[in-house]
Write a protein that holds these residues in place. Structure first.
Motif, mmCIF file in Angstrom:
data_model
loop_
_atom_site.group_PDB
_atom_site.id
_atom_site.type_symbol
_atom_site.label_atom_id
_atom_site.label_comp_id
_atom_site.label_asym_id
_atom_site.label_seq_id
_atom_site.Cartn_x
_atom_site.Cartn_y
_atom_site.Cartn_z
ATOM 1 N N ASP A 178 36.928 74.400 -82.180
ATOM 2 C CA ASP A 178 36.977 73.644 -80.925
ATOM 3 C C ASP A 178 35.697 72.836 -80.724
ATOM 4 O OD1 ASP A 178 39.416 74.538 -80.279
ATOM 5 O OD2 ASP A 178 38.828 75.718 -78.531
ATOM 6 N N ILE A 179 34.585 73.399 -81.163
ATOM 7 C CA ILE A 179 33.306 72.700 -80.988
ATOM 8 C C ILE A 179 33.294 71.433 -81.824
ATOM 9 C CG2 ILE A 179 30.821 72.894 -81.415
ATOM 10 C CD1 ILE A 179 30.842 75.447 -80.185
ATOM 11 N N GLY A 224 23.946 85.679 -82.540
ATOM 12 C CA GLY A 224 24.323 85.312 -81.186
ATOM 13 C C GLY A 224 23.965 83.902 -80.782
ATOM 14 N N LEU A 225 23.641 83.048 -81.748
ATOM 15 C CA LEU A 225 23.304 81.680 -81.369
ATOM 16 C C LEU A 225 24.501 80.949 -80.797
ATOM 17 C CD1 LEU A 225 20.913 79.829 -83.772
ATOM 18 C CD2 LEU A 225 20.760 80.192 -81.326
ATOM 19 N N PRO A 256 23.004 73.040 -86.544
ATOM 20 C CA PRO A 256 22.143 73.753 -85.593
ATOM 21 C C PRO A 256 22.691 75.115 -85.204
ATOM 22 C CG PRO A 256 22.487 71.496 -84.866
ATOM 23 C CD PRO A 256 23.367 71.693 -86.062
ATOM 24 N N LEU A 257 24.015 75.232 -85.156
ATOM 25 C CA LEU A 257 24.597 76.511 -84.760
ATOM 26 C C LEU A 257 24.562 77.518 -85.900
ATOM 27 C CD1 LEU A 257 27.587 75.318 -82.611
ATOM 28 C CD2 LEU A 257 25.479 76.413 -81.890
ATOM 29 N N LEU A 260 26.052 69.385 -84.723
ATOM 30 C CA LEU A 260 26.598 70.552 -84.023
ATOM 31 C C LEU A 260 26.651 71.788 -84.912
ATOM 32 C CD1 LEU A 260 29.557 68.926 -82.067
ATOM 33 C CD2 LEU A 260 27.260 69.417 -81.266
ATOM 34 N N ALA A 278 35.479 69.006 -79.951
ATOM 35 C CA ALA A 278 34.820 68.480 -78.759
ATOM 36 C C ALA A 278 33.824 67.400 -79.174
ATOM 37 C CB ALA A 278 34.122 69.605 -78.004
ATOM 38 N N ALA A 287 26.783 82.258 -79.024
ATOM 39 C CA ALA A 287 27.293 82.869 -77.803
ATOM 40 C C ALA A 287 27.325 81.828 -76.697
ATOM 41 C CB ALA A 287 26.397 84.032 -77.397
ATOM 42 N N GLY A 288 28.381 81.883 -75.881
ATOM 43 C CA GLY A 288 28.430 80.953 -74.756
ATOM 44 C C GLY A 288 29.263 79.730 -75.026
ATOM 45 N N ALA A 289 29.724 79.586 -76.265
ATOM 46 C CA ALA A 289 30.544 78.417 -76.576
ATOM 47 C C ALA A 289 31.886 78.514 -75.862
ATOM 48 C CB ALA A 289 30.778 78.307 -78.078
ATOM 49 N N VAL A 290 32.413 79.722 -75.850
ATOM 50 C CA VAL A 290 33.747 79.888 -75.311
ATOM 51 C C VAL A 290 33.682 80.787 -74.087
ATOM 52 C CG1 VAL A 290 34.856 79.409 -77.479
ATOM 53 C CG2 VAL A 290 34.185 81.723 -76.935
ATOM 54 N N LYS A 291 34.836 81.156 -73.589
ATOM 55 C CA LYS A 291 34.882 81.821 -72.292
ATOM 56 C C LYS A 291 34.015 83.075 -72.228
ATOM 57 C CE LYS A 291 38.902 84.513 -73.458
ATOM 58 N NZ LYS A 291 39.426 85.766 -72.977
#
Ligand SMILES: Nc1ncnc2c1ncn2[C@@H]1O[C@H](COP(=O)(O)OP(=O)(O)OP(=O)(O)O)[C@@H](O)[C@H]1O
Ligand SMILES: [Mg+2]
Lengths: 303, 371
Positions: A193-194, A295-296, A215-216, A212, A197, A298-302
């Motif tokens: 999804d990233i 955990g980098l 870096p992730l 994107l 997007a 983390a926070g991408a999705v719900k």
């Protein structure tokens, strides 16, 4: 009396068992604590002691380095280091430069190639994808020593035998499969999804990869970079086979052999040189280890 | 601002057999319209949306935005913003960077980006969070950031794929209203995917119902509710679902447990033309009523129901009961007054409120027969 004691002991055991039941989350019983610490301490000792002993030895004169009654300090001084660094025993700094160049180039090239290959393997379905993945896995099982002769012929054909670039390519061919596998796994954890997007926001496919996904995947890149660097840094067999025998083209790992001669080994100097060789690897590790936290994404999705 | 048109657009996923995820979609969305795509899981809603976004190939047909054929244009050339179900925020960027990323890529000056991000943040109540990373936000806040990222770009079309499905029920209702209001204010053409028919009915100017990749009907929520084009739409829209039963026909109407529900002339003509002996008979729970014992004139028009379950919702109650249709029992749902619901096991008599509220469908094709 003794039986009474035994009863008391078993009573306290029972008490301990009860207490154990009542332990809160995250707490350990005393026994588990001792066991755990014991295991950790002995494991640390096993891995740290040899290095510690090399460090100790590196300060001793060659004559005292090996002794039937080893002492921590035995006429210790920094002469070994001064001798090694001043080039009295061989062109140490030159070798050092060669190693930095070769390992650095290997790292950059291997990570770049592995990252782009890994991304393609993670995101695209193309004919031969499965066999490629399988091939990368199978290559890991080869003893690299058997590759020396064919690689030698290849390098001769390419006109790269005896040149640093040839050695870099050889190192890449051994590290890229592993690094690719590693990075593909990392890219798989970045949700597609990233990517999408990013495409919607106006990135080109390469832009998605560069701005994107890379870096992730920093933790993965750090690990692979470290792996590639260390592989190239400490390698001896390929380096002695594929670099010219001239003293000035040697890498550190090859150069260290000057301290080991037919009838005499300069243990003190060898240890000092080893410590100096290990330092850059430690430095690289320090450089990358701050990325080695998960955990980098983390926070991408719900979440 | 732009209108959107799917012209015979299909997406066929290779496989054995190939999956026609979207099949010959013919759909025109007007400039500024809020269109909702609704359908059960796997009906091709997301695929249709992704085709418009350029994330999925169009295997047959074309798609145009604002009159321009974009069938083969990559996503970045389509001037579309999309809100993903998972939000797909960039985890390594702050909220402000997330929202401003598209503008930055377009080379908009930094101060201008800051201005626009600030504006959107004010609109979405996100000002406090601009410097945070997405992982430090709640689900609802992340949802708003995803909205903000779309708004800041001022695209010609918004696409949203189930943007509310990760929120809790209360927040969903609230956000639903906010999105509808925001769309009203911005006047941007919006295509919104959901499987929740309440969202579809409350938010959309028009609602398109998909099933197995095929468009069933596209109409206003009211039209969809009152005149479903086929039995699938009739059963899908409305909660609880419409009572849809296959019943035998007599000369003048549908045969229900000894009762004949008269059908309009044109339906009977259509039925006769097709030589049907059965029809699919549809009536919504609220189009049925309980008949009191004192209503003598209803005899012959009411059928008997044995109450199996009563669902009390306060003002209303839904009675689930079985009646005989032909020679087998069928379950019917009836909406009754919440203050005087019948008891479990009771036998009640039920009649159709208004014959205009009866829907008749073809028993095999499911097509609507009534006018
Ligand atoms: N990459 C793919 N390859 C093959 N089939 C696919 C692929 N993506 C989707 N499909 C199929 O296409 C059909 C439509 O999928 P789609 O995701 O559009 O459904 P949906 O209406 O969005 O469902 P949901 O409400 O569950 O999100 C499904 O039958 C699905 O299995
Ligand atoms: Mg979907």
């Amino acid at each position: 009396m003794i039986t009474a004691n035994a009863a008391a002991v078993s009573a306290t055991r029972g008490g301990a068992a009860l207490a154990k039941l009542a332990l809160r989350r995250g707490e350990r019983s005393l026994l588990a604590s001792i066991g755990l610490h014991g295991a950790l301490i002995s494991a640390s000792f096993v891995s740290v002691f040899p290095i510690f002993w090399v460090l100790v030895t590196s300060f001793k004169p060659d004559t005292k380095a090996i002794s039937p009654q080893p002492k921590l300090l035995d006429e210790s001084n920094i002469d070994n280091y001064l001798n090694v660094l001043s080039g009295a025993k061989g062109d140490f700094l030159g070798w050092f430069g060669n190693s930095v160049l070769i390992a650095g180039l290997t790292t950059a090239l291997a990570v770049f190639v592995a990252a782009s290959t890994g991304y393609a393997l993670s995101r695209f379905r193309f004919p031969g994808r499965r066999s490629l993945l399988l091939g990368f896995l199978a290559i890991q099982m080869f003893p690299f020593a058997v590759l020396i002769v064919p690689l030698y012929n290849l390098l001769l054909g390419l006109g790269l035998q005896g040149r640093a670039l040839g050695l870099v390519l050889v190192y890449c061919s051994t590290t890229v499969p592993f690094c690719t596998y590693m990075l593909k796994g990392y890219f798989d954890t970045v949700p597609t999804d990233i990517d999408e997007a990013g495409r919607m926001d106006g990135l080109s496919p390469f832009g998605v990869f560069w701005r994107l996904v890379l870096p992730l995947a920093k933790p993965g890149l750090a690990v692979t970079a470290f792996y590639a660097f260390v592989t190239a840094w400490g390698e001896v067999a390929f380096a002695s086979a594929f670099l010219s025998a001239a003293d000035e083209s040697k890498t550190l790992a090859v150069g260290l052999q000057v301290f080991i001669q037919q009838n005499r080994t300069e243990w003190g100097h060898l240890s000092a040189a080893s410590i100096l060789v290990a330092l850059p690897a430690v430095a690289v590790f320090y450089l990358v280890q701050r990325f080695l936290v998960g955990g980098l994404s983390a926070g991408a999705v719900k979440g | 601002m732009a209108e959107v048109a799917y012209v015979n657009a299909s997406r066929v996923f290779p496989g054995n057999p190939p999956v026609r995820a979207v099949d010959n979609l013919e759909l025109a969305v007007a400039d500024g319209e809020f269109l909702v795509l609704v359908g059960p899981s796997g009906s091709g809603k997301s695929t249709a949306l992704r085709m418009l976004a350029g994330l999925e190939d169009v295997d047959e047909g074309t798609i145009s935005i604002g009159g321009r054929d974009v069938t083969n244009v990559p996503p970045k050339g389509r001037d579309i913003a999309m809100v993903f179900q998972s939000y797909a925020l960039y985890p390594h960027m702050t909220v402000a960077e997330n929202m401003g990323f598209a503008l930055k890529l377009r080379g908009v000056p930094r101060t201008r980006i800051k201005e626009k991000v600030g504006e959107a943040a004010r609109m979405l109540d996100l000002e406090k969070f601009l410097d945070r990373k997405p992982k430090a936000l709640s689900g609802g806040q992340r949802q708003r950031v995803a909205m903000g990222r779309a708004i800041v770009r001022e695209p010609s079309v918004f696409l949203m794929d189930e943007p509310l499905s990760n929120l809790d029920a209360k927040l969903r209702v609230e956000t639903r209203a906010n999105i509808a209001a925001l769309q009203q204010r911005l006047g941007t053409t919006t295509i919104y995917v959901t499987h929740d028919q309440v969202e579809a009915m409350t938010m959309g100017h028009r609602v398109a119902v998909l099933k197995d990749g095929v468009l069933q009907q596209c109409a206003s929520p009211r039209e969809l509710y009152e005149r479903p084009a086929n039995a699938f739409v009739a059963g899908f829209i409305g909660s609880p679902a419409m009572n849809l039963k296959t019943v035998p026909l007599t000369g003048e109407g549908a045969q229900l447990d000894g009762v004949v529900v008269p059908l309009p002339r044109e339906v009977l003509d259509a039925v006769a033309a097709e030589r049907l002996t059965e029809i699919t008979f549809g009536v919504r729970p609220e189009s049925l009523r309980l008949v009191g014992a004192d209503e003598g004139d209803a005899v012959g028009r009411a059928f008997e129901l044995t109450v199996e379950l009563v669902e009390e919702l306060g003002a209303d109650a839904y009675v689930y009961g079985s009646a005989r249709v032909g020679d087998r029992p069928e379950r019917f749902i009836v909406r009754v007054d919440g203050r005087t619901p019948p008891a479990f096991g009771q036998r009640v008599r039920v009649a159709v409120r208004d014959l205009d509220e009866v829907h008749v469908f073809h028993p095999e094709t499911g097509e609507r027969l009534s006018g």
